[in-house]
Design a protein around this motif. Structure first.
Motif, PDB file in Angstrom:
ATOM      1  N   SER A  40       0.847  -1.196   0.000  1.00  0.00           N
ATOM      2  CA  SER A  40       0.000   0.000   0.000  1.00  0.00           C
ATOM      3  C   SER A  40       0.878   1.240   0.000  1.00  0.00           C
ATOM      4  CB  SER A  40      -0.906   0.012   1.236  1.00  0.00           C
ATOM      5  OG  SER A  40      -0.118   0.021   2.425  1.00  0.00           O
ATOM      6  N   ILE A  41       0.314   2.351  -0.471  1.00  0.00           N
ATOM      7  CA  ILE A  41       0.993   3.649  -0.409  1.00  0.00           C
ATOM      8  C   ILE A  41      -0.013   4.671   0.093  1.00  0.00           C
ATOM      9  CG2 ILE A  41       2.366   5.374  -1.623  1.00  0.00           C
ATOM     10  CD1 ILE A  41       2.976   3.378  -3.784  1.00  0.00           C
ATOM     11  N   ASN A  42      -0.067   4.870   1.403  1.00  0.00           N
ATOM     12  CA  ASN A  42      -0.939   5.878   2.000  1.00  0.00           C
ATOM     13  C   ASN A  42      -0.083   7.045   2.462  1.00  0.00           C
ATOM     14  OD1 ASN A  42      -3.634   4.810   1.879  1.00  0.00           O
ATOM     15  ND2 ASN A  42      -2.988   3.249   3.349  1.00  0.00           N
ATOM     16  N   THR A  50      -6.110   3.396   9.479  1.00  0.00           N
ATOM     17  CA  THR A  50      -5.192   3.430   8.341  1.00  0.00           C
ATOM     18  C   THR A  50      -3.899   2.693   8.679  1.00  0.00           C
ATOM     19  OG1 THR A  50      -6.084   5.556   7.605  1.00  0.00           O
ATOM     20  CG2 THR A  50      -3.931   4.924   6.744  1.00  0.00           C
ATOM     21  N   PHE A  51      -3.382   2.927   9.885  1.00  0.00           N
ATOM     22  CA  PHE A  51      -2.187   2.204  10.322  1.00  0.00           C
ATOM     23  C   PHE A  51      -2.460   0.704  10.381  1.00  0.00           C
ATOM     24  CE2 PHE A  51      -1.133   6.445  11.703  1.00  0.00           C
ATOM     25  CZ  PHE A  51       0.245   6.504  11.606  1.00  0.00           C
ATOM     26  N   GLU A  52      -3.628   0.333  10.893  1.00  0.00           N
ATOM     27  CA  GLU A  52      -3.975  -1.079  10.992  1.00  0.00           C
ATOM     28  C   GLU A  52      -4.101  -1.717   9.610  1.00  0.00           C
ATOM     29  OE1 GLU A  52      -7.524  -0.768  13.296  1.00  0.00           O
ATOM     30  OE2 GLU A  52      -6.476  -0.992  15.209  1.00  0.00           O
ATOM     31  N   SER A  53      -4.699  -0.981   8.666  1.00  0.00           N
ATOM     32  CA  SER A  53      -4.858  -1.489   7.306  1.00  0.00           C
ATOM     33  C   SER A  53      -3.504  -1.687   6.637  1.00  0.00           C
ATOM     34  CB  SER A  53      -5.714  -0.522   6.485  1.00  0.00           C
ATOM     35  OG  SER A  53      -5.806  -0.944   5.141  1.00  0.00           O
ATOM     36  N   ASP A  54      -2.604  -0.706   6.776  1.00  0.00           N
ATOM     37  CA  ASP A  54      -1.279  -0.821   6.192  1.00  0.00           C
ATOM     38  C   ASP A  54      -0.498  -1.976   6.809  1.00  0.00           C
ATOM     39  OD1 ASP A  54      -1.563   1.182   4.349  1.00  0.00           O
ATOM     40  OD2 ASP A  54      -0.553   2.720   5.523  1.00  0.00           O
ATOM     41  N   MET A  55      -0.589  -2.118   8.125  1.00  0.00           N
ATOM     42  CA  MET A  55       0.099  -3.225   8.784  1.00  0.00           C
ATOM     43  C   MET A  55      -0.471  -4.564   8.332  1.00  0.00           C
ATOM     44  SD  MET A  55       2.630  -2.299  10.724  1.00  0.00           S
ATOM     45  CE  MET A  55       2.853  -3.762  11.722  1.00  0.00           C
ATOM     46  N   THR A  60       4.233   8.289   7.596  1.00  0.00           N
ATOM     47  CA  THR A  60       4.281   7.608   8.897  1.00  0.00           C
ATOM     48  C   THR A  60       3.654   6.221   8.862  1.00  0.00           C
ATOM     49  OG1 THR A  60       2.270   8.810   9.533  1.00  0.00           O
ATOM     50  CG2 THR A  60       4.385   9.693  10.318  1.00  0.00           C
ATOM     51  N   SER A  61       2.517   6.083   8.211  1.00  0.00           N
ATOM     52  CA  SER A  61       1.818   4.800   8.220  1.00  0.00           C
ATOM     53  C   SER A  61       2.541   3.753   7.388  1.00  0.00           C
ATOM     54  CB  SER A  61       0.382   4.975   7.712  1.00  0.00           C
ATOM     55  OG  SER A  61      -0.328   3.755   7.789  1.00  0.00           O
ATOM     56  N   VAL A  62       2.870   4.104   6.153  1.00  0.00           N
ATOM     57  CA  VAL A  62       3.534   3.123   5.291  1.00  0.00           C
ATOM     58  C   VAL A  62       4.935   2.810   5.802  1.00  0.00           C
ATOM     59  CG1 VAL A  62       4.469   4.796   3.633  1.00  0.00           C
ATOM     60  CG2 VAL A  62       3.985   2.460   2.899  1.00  0.00           C
ATOM     61  N   SER A  63       5.630   3.815   6.355  1.00  0.00           N
ATOM     62  CA  SER A  63       6.973   3.564   6.869  1.00  0.00           C
ATOM     63  C   SER A  63       6.946   2.652   8.089  1.00  0.00           C
ATOM     64  CB  SER A  63       7.671   4.882   7.226  1.00  0.00           C
ATOM     65  OG  SER A  63       7.988   5.621   6.071  1.00  0.00           O
ATOM     66  N   ALA A  64       5.920   2.775   8.901  1.00  0.00           N
ATOM     67  CA  ALA A  64       5.803   1.906  10.074  1.00  0.00           C
ATOM     68  C   ALA A  64       5.667   0.447   9.655  1.00  0.00           C
ATOM     69  CB  ALA A  64       4.605   2.326  10.919  1.00  0.00           C
ATOM     70  N   SER A  65       4.804   0.188   8.678  1.00  0.00           N
ATOM     71  CA  SER A  65       4.583  -1.199   8.251  1.00  0.00           C
ATOM     72  C   SER A  65       5.772  -1.740   7.461  1.00  0.00           C
ATOM     73  CB  SER A  65       3.303  -1.301   7.418  1.00  0.00           C
ATOM     74  OG  SER A  65       3.349  -0.473   6.279  1.00  0.00           O
ATOM     75  N   LYS A  66       6.387  -0.903   6.645  1.00  0.00           N
ATOM     76  CA  LYS A  66       7.549  -1.352   5.877  1.00  0.00           C
ATOM     77  C   LYS A  66       8.770  -1.526   6.776  1.00  0.00           C
ATOM     78  CE  LYS A  66       5.751  -1.395   1.684  1.00  0.00           C
ATOM     79  NZ  LYS A  66       5.643  -2.623   0.867  1.00  0.00           N
TER      80      LYS A  66
END
Length: 232
Positions: free
Chosen positions: A72-74, A85-90, A132-138
């Motif tokens: 994903s790319i949010n 959004t964070f949960e979805s990306d994770m 922040t969101s995508v970087s956390a999951s990546k």
């Protein structure tokens, strides 16, 4: 011939990689759609990584290579991001990937030396606003990959490719016109946007026995963005 499983290989980097690998490997693609796969010498398995559990019984007893492509790319300001959004990306980037690997462990460990290739982002190393969101999951993927590589060495090699913005359907809204494309190209020392071929070539190498002494590494295939200053 090696048995290679691509999760999410019906478009973008996964599709390019399937084209690259199909002539010398038994390629299996597990994805939500078989769009774009006609004419390829592959075996298609309907599969949604975010909701399904992969039926490993329909796969060979030995899996030599696994590539997890869904992502994903949010890109939004942190103050406007909801926890969902964070949960979805994770979920799509990390938890679904973990579930796939756990389910496939028997087949992966049955290989003489299996190779797992995962995908991160240049933003994890650089620290970019609105990421922040995508970087956390990546970032979770990078830490996970190193630990998994250590735990399963020498039986399974695990490596990560961290691209910059690449011309894929997922990135279409960021490259939707020539002005956006040119601005993105100029942010990179090599002055162009990445292609699916750029990333697929690295993934193909990491699946090959030519990379058999490489594991636990993060490869920044990013046009020089993460390490070089852009010339003014």
């Amino acid at each position: 011939m090696k048995n290679i499983l691509i999760i999410g290989g019906s478009y973008g980097i996964g599709l390019e990689l399937a084209k690259e690998l199909q002539t010398e490997n038994n390629v299996f693609i597990a994805s939500r759609t078989n769009e774009n796969l006609s004419g390829l010498d592959i075996t298609y398995i309907p599969f949604d990584a975010t909701t399904d559990t992969l039926d490993t019984s329909i796969l060979p007893a030995v899996i030599d290579g696994l590539i997890y492509c869904p992502g994903s790319i949010n890109l939004r300001p942190f103050r406007g991001l909801k926890l969902e959004t964070f949960e979805s990306d994770m979920n799509i980037n990390f938890f679904s990937m973990v579930k796939v690997i756990q389910n496939l462990l028997p087949q992966l460990t049955a290989s003489e030396q299996a190779s797992i290739v995962l995908f991160s982002s240049v933003a994890v190393k650089m620290g970019m606003p609105f990421h922040t969101s995508v970087s956390a999951s990546k970032g979770a993927i990078e830490g996970f990959a190193k630990a998994l590589a250590a735990e399963y060495a020498p039986k399974i090699r695990v490596n990560v490719i961290a691209p910059s913005l690449t011309d894929t359907p997922l990135a279409e809204k960021f490259l939707s016109n020539e002005e956006k494309r040119e601005k993105s190209a100029q942010r990179h020392p090599l002055k162009r946007v990445g292609t699916t071929g750029d990333i697929a070539q690295m993934a193909s190498f990491l699946l090959n026995e030519k990379s058999s002494w490489i594991s636990g590494q993060i490869f920044h295939v990013d046009g020089g963005m993460s390490t070089l200053l852009v010339n003014s």
